[in-house]
Every structure is written in C-alpha cells, then in structure tokens.
Design an enzyme around this catalytic site. Structure first.
Site, PDB file in Angstrom:
ATOM      1  N   GLU A  56       0.816  -1.221   0.000  1.00  0.00           N
ATOM      2  CA  GLU A  56       0.000   0.000   0.000  1.00  0.00           C
ATOM      3  C   GLU A  56       0.845   1.264   0.000  1.00  0.00           C
ATOM      4  OE1 GLU A  56      -2.366  -3.372   1.441  1.00  0.00           O
ATOM      5  OE2 GLU A  56      -0.471  -2.510   2.146  1.00  0.00           O
ATOM      6  N   HIS A 125      -9.546  -5.963   9.977  1.00  0.00           N
ATOM      7  CA  HIS A 125     -10.249  -5.785   8.711  1.00  0.00           C
ATOM      8  C   HIS A 125     -11.660  -5.217   8.899  1.00  0.00           C
ATOM      9  CE1 HIS A 125      -7.232  -8.932   7.953  1.00  0.00           C
ATOM     10  NE2 HIS A 125      -7.211  -8.509   6.699  1.00  0.00           N
TER      11      HIS A 125
END
Length: 319
Positions: A56, A125
């Site tokens: 990322e 998550h």
C-alpha cells in the site's frame, strides 16, 4: 434507470471517467481479474489499470506522485485498515503539497477503500477510520450509502483537483438500487434527505443510513423520523442538517465508528454552534463501542449500532 449494486456503480463511474479522460487510471489491490469489475480490467489493463502486489505504501506513493505530475489516479486499498501503512503519502504529502507549493501543484488523487464492520473479519479488517481523514486539513472525505450516490460521488471525486478519500462500506457494496442512465454527478458537500420527518432528525453515515431508515419505518406510527445522509464528511453540508434540526428540534447522529472522537461529535459541534436555539433536547451520538472489533458475530453486532439500538435512542430523545 437500471438497478446496479454499489460495486458495479463505482466500476461504471471508473469506466466512464477513464473513457472521458485519458489521464485517469486505477492502481492498487483487487482491481484485476481477482474481482473482475465488468470488463474494467480487460478494457484498460494495458496502460490504465495496474494490479499491484500488497504494498500500500508503494502504490499510494506512486499515485500521489502521478497526481502531482498531472495524472488523475484512483488508488485502491483493499481494506481501509491498511491505510496505516500509507498514511505518509496521504496525510503528509497529498493533503499538504498544494498549500506548500503556493498553489502551483495540484494533487487530484482518489484513495478508494472499503471500511466498516459487520462482515466478521475481526480487528484488522473491520475498522471505521473516517475521522482520521476528517481531522486532516487538505483532504476531502466521501462516504456513499446508495448505488446512485456511489457512482455520482466517484465521478465528482475523480474530477476534483485535490485529494479525496472515498470510503465504501463493505455491506453497502452489495446493495442494489436504481442508478440514473447517462452522465450522473453528485456534488461533493451536498447532503441528501433520505426520508422526510417532523419529530426527529437522524444523521447517519454509510451503511448506518439503511439501519436508520429501517428504524424510522419501525417507528412510523409513533415518531416521525427524518433521515439525513451527509454523503460527504468533508465538505460537510451543515446547512441541510441544521435546517432539518430547526424543523424537528432533535438530533441523533449514527455511525459505525467508535463515538469517541468520531465524526458524530464533529457534526454535533457544528450544529450546536449554528443551531443551538433549535434544539429541544440534547443532541446525541450513537456510535460503535470503544473496543477493537471482535471476530464473533454476536460480539461484533454488539459493538456496532443496530436497528433496534437506533429505535431505542430515538425513543429516549422524544418524550
């Protein structure tokens, strides 16, 4: 109109913007054949869709640099939780470069990422991190709740000349509703009254909008609830919210994120500053619990405001 899911509506927006403007491209995770988005990959993959490794910080940095050079990237982060490893290019670079360059450099980048809980994916998550970005000067923050809004807001976000964080709740992605044909834009900074009412204003974000509408329907013969969806948290359409509070005299803000330091507190602050005299009861925030998200389904549900929690909170505010 056609019925589309939020996921398909956003993909349609991306295809249309890529076809309209050759500077638009998409880079990141889960945007290729892993989760095919109606030919987006096949149509543009040679130069315009880059499926990356799970890095990322790397691809977000590439996107920010590309935006500074005149392109319009959409960086796709698989889970909002993973922005923790790429906050520097978003918060320290994209959000600040326009000011620090004296207005000479624009950073038209969209950071697209799913957030929120309810999918049983535990603490790494399932977070709702929008308040991090609301707190950062220089960023705009978008949180759609319907397919039509998702498409129109994505197109407007891509056309922005500054950085936009576009957060899609994972449970919103699967919702199917009508989406207008042809060119469809939703301006940033314009709230939408999803349900008219006269007794109570509920401001809800993202998937909480749907739970608020269900709660309002449960109270149909008891309390007349108005549901307002800000759609964008920055810029925030305080005028529409205050206008609703002036009519109802009561305010409840609902979101998945923990109440502490959340956007609900910011909405209440602005309403109190601009419309304190309209309130006939204390403004309240109904947010998530102050705890990492558990994996257990019953425990996760207990951590996030549910339909029945919203009903109870509304009843507590209306005598």
């Amino acid at each position: 109109m056609r019925e589309l899911t939020c996921g398909d509506a956003v993909s349609e927006a991306l295809r249309e913007e890529m076809a309209r403007d050759e500077t638009v491209f998409s880079i990141g995770e889960d945007i290729g054949p892993v989760r095919d988005r109606k030919n987006l990959w096949d149509q543009f993959r040679e130069r315009r869709v880059w499926q990356t490794p799970i890095s990322e910080s790397g691809f977000t940095g590439i996107a920010v640099g590309a935006a500074m050079s005149g392109l319009r990237p959409v960086a796709v982060i698989m889970y909002c939780d993973f922005v923790t490893v790429c906050m520097d290019p978003i918060v320290n670079q994209a959000a600040k470069i326009h000011l620090m360059s004296g207005g000479r450099i624009k950073v038209p980048v969209v950071i697209r990422t799913p957030g929120g809980g309810g999918t049983r994916e535990a603490g790494h998550h399932s977070q709702s991190l929008e308040s991090w970005f609301v707190h950062t000067p220089g960023l705009k923050v978008v949180m759609p709740s319907t397919p039509a809004d998702a498409k129109g807001l994505m197109k407007s976000s891509i056309r922005e000349d500054g950085p936009v964080v576009y957060i899609e709740h994972r449970l919103v992605r699967a919702i199917a509703q009508p989406v207008p044909d042809g060119e469809w834009l939703v301006p940033l900074g314009q709230a939408d009254v999803k349900r008219e009412g006269g007794d109570m204003t509920v401001v809800a974000t993202s998937f909480a909008v749907h739970k608020a509408l269900e709660a309002a329907a449960d109270l149909d013969n008891e309390i007349d609830v108005e549901v307002v969806d800000p759609r964008t948290l920055v810029p925030l359409d305080v005028e529409t919210i205050v206008r609703s509070v002036r009519k109802t005299g009561r305010l409840l803000v609902v979101h998945d994120a923990p109440s502490r330091g959340g956007v609900g507190a910011e909405i209440v602050r602005q309403v109190v500053e601009q419309g304190f005299g309209y309130l006939r009861a204390p403004a309240k925030v109904l947010g998530g619990l102050n705890t990492p998200m558990p994996y257990s389904a019953p425990l996760e549900d207990a951590c996030i405001p549910q339909r029945e929690d919203i009903v109870e909170a509304i009843r507590a505010l209306v005598p």
